[in-house]
Design an enzyme around this catalytic site. Sequence first.
Site, PDB file in Angstrom:
ATOM      1  N   GLU A 333       0.968  -1.245  -0.012  1.00 60.76           N
ATOM      2  CA  GLU A 333       0.087  -0.024  -0.128  1.00 60.76           C
ATOM      3  C   GLU A 333       0.841   1.109   0.189  1.00 60.76           C
ATOM      4  O   GLU A 333       0.384   2.269  -0.457  1.00 60.76           O
ATOM      5  CB  GLU A 333      -1.072  -0.066   1.168  1.00 60.76           C
ATOM      6  CG  GLU A 333      -2.070   1.047   1.125  1.00 60.76           C
ATOM      7  CD  GLU A 333      -3.342   0.743   2.093  1.00 60.76           C
ATOM      8  OE1 GLU A 333      -4.232   0.045   1.779  1.00 60.76           O
ATOM      9  OE2 GLU A 333      -2.998   1.119   3.276  1.00 60.76           O
ATOM     10  N   HIS A 364       6.570 -27.302   3.176  1.00 58.59           N
ATOM     11  CA  HIS A 364       5.509 -28.450   2.313  1.00 58.59           C
ATOM     12  C   HIS A 364       4.505 -27.617   1.461  1.00 58.59           C
ATOM     13  O   HIS A 364       3.460 -28.460   1.290  1.00 58.59           O
ATOM     14  CB  HIS A 364       4.985 -29.164   3.759  1.00 58.59           C
ATOM     15  CG  HIS A 364       5.930 -29.681   4.581  1.00 58.59           C
ATOM     16  ND1 HIS A 364       6.665 -30.860   4.362  1.00 58.59           N
ATOM     17  CD2 HIS A 364       6.516 -29.360   5.663  1.00 58.59           C
ATOM     18  CE1 HIS A 364       7.737 -31.315   5.352  1.00 58.59           C
ATOM     19  NE2 HIS A 364       7.377 -30.280   6.033  1.00 58.59           N
ATOM     20  N   LYS A 473     -13.916   0.852  -3.753  1.00 56.73           N
ATOM     21  CA  LYS A 473     -14.891   1.093  -2.797  1.00 56.73           C
ATOM     22  C   LYS A 473     -16.071   1.869  -3.204  1.00 56.73           C
ATOM     23  O   LYS A 473     -17.220   1.763  -2.997  1.00 56.73           O
ATOM     24  CB  LYS A 473     -14.390   1.655  -1.432  1.00 56.73           C
ATOM     25  CG  LYS A 473     -13.325   0.904  -0.812  1.00 56.73           C
ATOM     26  CD  LYS A 473     -12.786   1.561   0.472  1.00 56.73           C
ATOM     27  CE  LYS A 473     -12.282   2.819   0.284  1.00 56.73           C
ATOM     28  NZ  LYS A 473     -11.740   3.150   1.806  1.00 56.73           N
TER      29      LYS A 473
END
EC number: 5.3.1.9
Length: 504
Positions: A333, A364, A473
């Site tokens: 950001e 793994h 948004k």
Amino acid sequence: MTTNNGFDSLHSHAQRLKGASIPGLLAAEPGRVQDLALRVGPLYVNFARQKYDAAALQALLALAADRDVGGAITRLFRGEQVNLTEGRAALHTALRGDVVDAPVAAEAYATAREIRQRMGVLVRALEDSGVTDVVSVGIGGSDLGPRLVADALRPVSGARLRVHFVSNVDGAAMQRTLATLDPAKTAGILISKTFGTQETLLNGQILHDWLGGSDRLYAVSANPERAAKAFAIAADRVLPMWDWVGGRYSLWSAVGFPIALAIGFERFEQLLEGAAQMDAHALDAPLERNLPVLHGLTDIWNRNLLGHATHAVMTYDQRLALLPAYLQQLVMESLGKRVQRDGQPVTTDTVPVWWGGAGTDVQHSFFQALHQGTSIVPADFIGCVHNDDPYTINHQALLANLLAQTEALANGQGSDDPHRDYPGGRPSTLILLDALTPQALGALIAMYEHAVYVQSVIWNINAFDQFGVELGKQLASGLLPALQGEDVAVADPMTREILAQLKG
């Protein structure tokens, strides 16, 4: 994409080192392991397995001097207007210490200390209130930092309060959290800088209704009047934050209220002390022995000179499992920008994708790609010298795996069978905390904050705005009425079709 003239000499060094191996660099520079190690308080960091030599590092330091990185750090601490697009200072350092003689910073420090004292009173009152659980509602910088620190430092047993975090607007997150709690013994904290964040307002309403009112609701906001009005929260239970503190840099402020509840107020202050120790180092140390500067320059080298598009963070301590997610926001950001401070296009690639996980689990899952994939991924390996649990053998095995993986990635191992050949040449930085204490974690987080700022100075971008998060948004706010049955004109044909599918 690296055309800036400041990188010219660095390109020649990168070309010169193209065929170099990390074991070869270690052999060619006998003092390399010691020379590329730094200790700052409880942190030990070693860059010896990065793919640069002393000459290339000197060129990186010359670039930092040319871009006045030292002066930029001083301007940050003094409270000068480093966030040009929003016309603000970025004084998160003043939340944790008074390390520079500047009136603006001194005033910010005094203000922050006063609010921290108020927060301490609220912490002690809640500890003595009969409340057993606290639900903290926030998102982004209002959640990731507090969640990380609370999870890393919470006591195994004996905690006075259990703190739960809810961030996602998905109602399932709130439902699962509340299902385990008793509303009569629960308090809530709503954290939002503007108190206009959709996720926090919707989740806050659920929490308010579940608690049966606002008697045990608290708020943290840069808009305290709006916070108090939205949920009828008493003024003495609303803690302020300020527009000179960015969300992703705010865990040191009253946004850290849930941290103090989870780990205790004294340990919260120790967290700030550790960060302040790193601040003093970042401000005073010469560039060539400045830990955040060297970390930031190393990331510049890997991104702009070696062309690596991602960066991994592996925490060989389960208590730091949330650190990669926190750093994703802090780094991406802050540095995910395509224009310079003056609005002109950047002339270099900027932030790589940051990701990672906790060892040894990651061995793994994605380590196959790190060892034998076609993309080289520089990495930070983070571990703790001393453990707090009684399982010494497990901790020794954890550290053995950390050391083995950094060695294997760097050195590789040849084989006549191409399927079993390890090419090596994968650079990494080793970071060791003496132990996972509040001071050590504070210093670690502050190191990354300053390293991010160093990179922003080199790239001439603003590390303290985040306009890229706004468009999505805004579109979501316009589409919500359509999902609620209203007749909304939607221009995008794909969105229009999917809305029709969603509404049946």
